[in-house]
Write a protein that holds these residues in place. Structure first.
Motif, PDB file in Angstrom:
ATOM      1  N   GLY A 145      -1.280  12.391  -1.071  1.00  0.00           N
ATOM      2  CA  GLY A 145      -0.270  11.972  -0.085  1.00  0.00           C
ATOM      3  C   GLY A 145       1.074  11.672  -0.734  1.00  0.00           C
ATOM      4  O   GLY A 145       1.180  11.693  -1.948  1.00  0.00           O
ATOM      5  N   GLU A 146       2.123  11.446   0.086  1.00  0.00           N
ATOM      6  CA  GLU A 146       1.997  11.478   1.506  1.00  0.00           C
ATOM      7  C   GLU A 146       2.283  12.885   2.018  1.00  0.00           C
ATOM      8  O   GLU A 146       3.152  13.579   1.493  1.00  0.00           O
ATOM      9  CB  GLU A 146       2.937  10.446   2.165  1.00  0.00           C
ATOM     10  N   ILE A 147       1.553  13.285   3.057  1.00  0.00           N
ATOM     11  CA  ILE A 147       1.718  14.609   3.647  1.00  0.00           C
ATOM     12  C   ILE A 147       1.863  14.440   5.161  1.00  0.00           C
ATOM     13  O   ILE A 147       1.633  13.356   5.689  1.00  0.00           O
ATOM     14  CB  ILE A 147       0.522  15.536   3.333  1.00  0.00           C
ATOM     15  N   ASP A 162       0.478   6.622   8.468  1.00  0.00           N
ATOM     16  CA  ASP A 162       1.554   5.639   8.295  1.00  0.00           C
ATOM     17  C   ASP A 162       2.779   5.928   9.160  1.00  0.00           C
ATOM     18  O   ASP A 162       2.946   7.016   9.677  1.00  0.00           O
ATOM     19  CB  ASP A 162       1.957   5.554   6.822  1.00  0.00           C
ATOM     20  N   HIS A 163       3.648   4.916   9.253  1.00  0.00           N
ATOM     21  CA  HIS A 163       4.908   4.944  10.002  1.00  0.00           C
ATOM     22  C   HIS A 163       4.680   4.968  11.518  1.00  0.00           C
ATOM     23  O   HIS A 163       5.394   5.634  12.253  1.00  0.00           O
ATOM     24  CB  HIS A 163       5.802   6.124   9.587  1.00  0.00           C
ATOM     25  N   ASN A 164       3.656   4.236  11.974  1.00  0.00           N
ATOM     26  CA  ASN A 164       3.495   4.052  13.415  1.00  0.00           C
ATOM     27  C   ASN A 164       4.549   3.077  13.949  1.00  0.00           C
ATOM     28  O   ASN A 164       5.032   2.207  13.218  1.00  0.00           O
ATOM     29  CB  ASN A 164       2.115   3.464  13.733  1.00  0.00           C
ATOM     30  N   GLY A 186       6.138  -1.725   2.989  1.00  0.00           N
ATOM     31  CA  GLY A 186       7.600  -1.755   2.928  1.00  0.00           C
ATOM     32  C   GLY A 186       8.158  -0.374   2.662  1.00  0.00           C
ATOM     33  O   GLY A 186       9.296  -0.078   2.983  1.00  0.00           O
ATOM     34  N   SER A 187       7.336   0.461   2.008  1.00  0.00           N
ATOM     35  CA  SER A 187       7.700   1.859   1.780  1.00  0.00           C
ATOM     36  C   SER A 187       9.072   2.000   1.088  1.00  0.00           C
ATOM     37  O   SER A 187       9.788   2.970   1.328  1.00  0.00           O
ATOM     38  CB  SER A 187       7.685   2.595   3.124  1.00  0.00           C
ATOM     39  N   ALA A 188       9.419   1.025   0.272  1.00  0.00           N
ATOM     40  CA  ALA A 188      10.761   1.017  -0.328  1.00  0.00           C
ATOM     41  C   ALA A 188      10.989   2.261  -1.190  1.00  0.00           C
ATOM     42  O   ALA A 188      10.092   2.736  -1.871  1.00  0.00           O
ATOM     43  CB  ALA A 188      10.946  -0.249  -1.158  1.00  0.00           C
ATOM     44  N   PRO A 192       0.783  -1.240   0.000  1.00  0.00           N
ATOM     45  CA  PRO A 192       0.000   0.000   0.000  1.00  0.00           C
ATOM     46  C   PRO A 192       0.813   1.288   0.000  1.00  0.00           C
ATOM     47  O   PRO A 192       0.240   2.375  -0.091  1.00  0.00           O
ATOM     48  CB  PRO A 192      -0.803  -0.106   1.304  1.00  0.00           C
ATOM     49  N   HIS A 193       2.151   1.175   0.091  1.00  0.00           N
ATOM     50  CA  HIS A 193       3.002   2.381   0.151  1.00  0.00           C
ATOM     51  C   HIS A 193       4.401   1.983  -0.308  1.00  0.00           C
ATOM     52  O   HIS A 193       5.158   1.377   0.444  1.00  0.00           O
ATOM     53  CB  HIS A 193       3.021   2.896   1.601  1.00  0.00           C
ATOM     54  N   ILE A 194       4.696   2.320  -1.565  1.00  0.00           N
ATOM     55  CA  ILE A 194       6.030   1.980  -2.093  1.00  0.00           C
ATOM     56  C   ILE A 194       6.390   2.971  -3.194  1.00  0.00           C
ATOM     57  O   ILE A 194       5.524   3.435  -3.930  1.00  0.00           O
ATOM     58  CB  ILE A 194       6.066   0.520  -2.606  1.00  0.00           C
ATOM     59  N   HIS A 195       7.695   3.308  -3.269  1.00  0.00           N
ATOM     60  CA  HIS A 195       8.142   4.304  -4.252  1.00  0.00           C
ATOM     61  C   HIS A 195       8.859   3.591  -5.393  1.00  0.00           C
ATOM     62  O   HIS A 195      10.083   3.535  -5.438  1.00  0.00           O
ATOM     63  CB  HIS A 195       9.025   5.337  -3.551  1.00  0.00           C
ATOM     64  N   MET A 196       8.069   3.027  -6.304  1.00  0.00           N
ATOM     65  CA  MET A 196       8.634   2.209  -7.379  1.00  0.00           C
ATOM     66  C   MET A 196       9.501   3.025  -8.339  1.00  0.00           C
ATOM     67  O   MET A 196      10.360   2.478  -9.021  1.00  0.00           O
ATOM     68  CB  MET A 196       7.523   1.479  -8.151  1.00  0.00           C
TER      69      MET A 196
HETATM   70 ZN   LIG Z   1       6.920   7.038   1.575  1.00  0.00          ZN
END
Ligand SMILES: [Zn+2]
Length: 279
Positions: free
Chosen positions: A105-107, A167-169, A216-218, A6-10
């Motif tokens: 997002g993300e903000i 995110d990032h809890n 993973g937010s890669a 749900p959150h990745i910087h491809m």
């Molecule tokens: Zn991110």
């Protein structure tokens, strides 16, 4: 098991990563807009980047059998440049309207400053007016102060919390996030900083899996596009049932993004033979 990342910087990843993600069961992903490694000087650079993640990256992912959507915004790391914030937000509407844009997002906060709050609240107002989903980034330092100020901003704007993916809890914020908000609550798994699969597993034992999302937010840093696969593998050995795991890496993210009518992922795509790619 099918997985949604749900959150990745491809944008910062290679075709090898796409191949490995598909092979491991990742069938859908969302790419929020982020800092590119150097501060941008022109609003146009943001707009070109938005188009890149909304169109080119979606095509690239599809070739590897992965459904890709994006979220656009002015990220917290560049928010000290308030003139640029204003210029970008002036022109962001058409990108938020794009059929592949499922959230703003993300903000949020990075160093927890007044200028960051200005950009954050201005974008929450835009999302509220457009009835959009919002991906919120909690700061990596000073987390208790960060989440308190984040929640205050959300309340002041009056944004519907069920539309927020906070995110990032970590262990430091998760109880506040769950008890004091109705947001979906994200945890990020990184090889070095942030959480590892063991810590995620412990947190889920304590708070359960409702409204919880793992990513993973890669990005450009030391990160792992297969982080969720490692979470699945570890949690299976650590006493969690399949339904709990499936919620964390698929169903909750799907339920969150499904609030946006544009989220209609085809999770049964097959990779295309690279010889057949159209240029
Ligand atoms: Zn991110």
């Amino acid at each position: 098991m099918k997985i949604i990342e749900p959150h990745i910087h491809m944008y910062s990843r290679t075709t090898d990563d796409y191949e490995a993600m598909y092979a491991a069961g990742i069938r859908g992903c969302v790419e929020p807009s982020f800092w590119l490694g150097a501060n941008r000087r022109y609003a146009g650079t943001f707009f070109d980047y938005f188009m890149l993640i909304l169109e080119f990256e979606t095509t690239r992912a599809m070739r590897f059998g992965i459904e890709h959507y994006a979220a656009v915004s002015f990220n917290p790391k560049e928010a000290e440049n308030t003139k640029l914030v204003d210029e970008v937000l002036e022109g962001i509407g058409e990108y938020l309207d794009h059929p592949r844009c499922v959230a703003l997002g993300e903000i949020g906060f990075n160093n927890i400053t007044d200028n960051e709050e200005y950009a954050f609240k201005k974008q929450l107002e835009i999302a509220k007016a457009r009835d959009m989903l919002v991906i919120v980034h909690l700061p990596h330092f000073n987390k208790p102060e960060g989440i308190a100020r984040t929640i205050r901003c959300i309340r002041e704007v009056g944004m519907d919390e069920t539309k927020i993916y906070l995110d990032h809890n970590t262990e430091e914020t998760i109880e506040t996030a769950l008890a004091e908000t109705k947001c979906y609550c994200g945890m990020t798994v990184y090889p070095i900083s942030k959480l590892n699969p063991q810590r995620v597993s412990e947190i889920i034992k304590q708070v359960g899996s409702e409204r919880m999302i793992v990513s993973g937010s890669a990005d450009w840093g030391v990160s792992d596009p297969l982080a969720l696969v490692k979470v699945v593998d570890y949690m299976r050995t650590d006493g969690h049932d399949e339904q709990t795991i499936q919620r964390l890496v698929f169903a909750n993210a799907d339920a969150y993004y499904r609030q946006c009518p544009k989220w209609q992922p085809n999770l049964d795509m097959k990779p295309i033979d690279p010889h057949e790619f159209q240029r």
